[in-house]
Design an enzyme around this catalytic site. Structure first.
Site, PDB file in Angstrom:
ATOM      1  N   HIS A 148      19.946  -5.248 -16.133  1.00  0.00           N
ATOM      2  CA  HIS A 148      19.109  -4.698 -17.192  1.00  0.00           C
ATOM      3  C   HIS A 148      19.601  -3.293 -17.538  1.00  0.00           C
ATOM      4  O   HIS A 148      20.410  -2.720 -16.814  1.00  0.00           O
ATOM      5  CB  HIS A 148      17.638  -4.635 -16.738  1.00  0.00           C
ATOM      6  CG  HIS A 148      17.433  -3.713 -15.583  1.00  0.00           C
ATOM      7  ND1 HIS A 148      17.576  -4.119 -14.275  1.00  0.00           N
ATOM      8  CD2 HIS A 148      17.127  -2.392 -15.536  1.00  0.00           C
ATOM      9  CE1 HIS A 148      17.357  -3.082 -13.472  1.00  0.00           C
ATOM     10  NE2 HIS A 148      17.093  -2.023 -14.205  1.00  0.00           N
ATOM     11  N   HIS A 208      23.311   2.591 -19.476  1.00  0.00           N
ATOM     12  CA  HIS A 208      24.277   1.756 -18.769  1.00  0.00           C
ATOM     13  C   HIS A 208      23.575   0.552 -18.145  1.00  0.00           C
ATOM     14  O   HIS A 208      22.361   0.525 -18.030  1.00  0.00           O
ATOM     15  CB  HIS A 208      24.972   2.566 -17.672  1.00  0.00           C
ATOM     16  CG  HIS A 208      24.046   2.936 -16.561  1.00  0.00           C
ATOM     17  ND1 HIS A 208      23.181   4.016 -16.644  1.00  0.00           N
ATOM     18  CD2 HIS A 208      23.810   2.371 -15.344  1.00  0.00           C
ATOM     19  CE1 HIS A 208      22.471   4.087 -15.536  1.00  0.00           C
ATOM     20  NE2 HIS A 208      22.839   3.104 -14.728  1.00  0.00           N
TER      21      HIS A 208
END
Length: 187
Positions: A36, A118
């Site tokens: 995620h 990220h």
């Protein structure tokens, strides 16, 4: 309860992320169900505050946007702790800022931190000299990896279990609502 707000990775993106993990011969790959992009880590937060936050998040009006994952790197410098792929997309910073405002309206105080979008691919626990060589070679060979862009249409408020082999549990998945008016692009 430990909680965070994140963009889950769609099914179509998972094979590309898993393929990036495969040649890495060091650390612990993040399980598929845990991949995620964190918008905000809340840490330990009580249930009433999370309920208030959920209500605040449901009021957000943010346009769906395209997200691109490209460029591998590490956090931790000489003692890497995390391997990640960078995330970029017009609308990503706007969404993160909107989430942070909702968090503040819900009465949850977070330390100010720079947003470095990220997706974590692997974690390292004190890598030894051989692991450091493997990580270096991996980054040389795959550092410029890029995946096809995908449409972000939602995000979620998640509970994070401390068990290393268990996935974060969703406590609610929210869809992006159409913006009432066009949003300007982030500077």
């Amino acid at each position: 309860m430990r909680a965070f707000v994140a963009i889950p990775m769609p099914e179509a993106v998972l094979p590309g992320l898993l393929a990036l993990q495969e040649p890495l011969r060091a650390g612990r790959p993040v399980p598929e169900e845990n991949l995620h992009l964190t918008l905000a880590f809340l840490g330990d937060t009580d249930i009433p505050a999370l309920e208030t936050l959920h209500e605040e998040l449901e009021t957000l009006a943010v346009r769906p946007f395209d997200l691109r994952l490209a460029g591998l790197d590490i956090f931790g410098g000489d003692q890497p702790s995390v391997l990640f792929i960078r995330a970029q997309g017009e609308g990503l910073k706007e969404l993160q800022k909107s989430v942070m405002r909702a968090i503040r309206r819900a009465g949850i105080e977070l330390p100010r931190a720079r947003f470095a979008p990220h997706v974590t691919l692997a974690r390292f626990n004190r890598p030894g000299p051989e692991d450091l060589v493997r990580i270096g070679r991996y980054l040389q060979a795959h550092g410029d990896a890029a995946l096809f862009p995908f449409r972000v249409t939602g995000f979620g408020l998640y509970r994070s279990d401390l068990h290393r082999d268990r996935a974060p549990r969703a406590s609610g998945r929210l869809s992006l609502k159409p913006a009432a008016r066009p949003h300007s692009l982030p500077a």
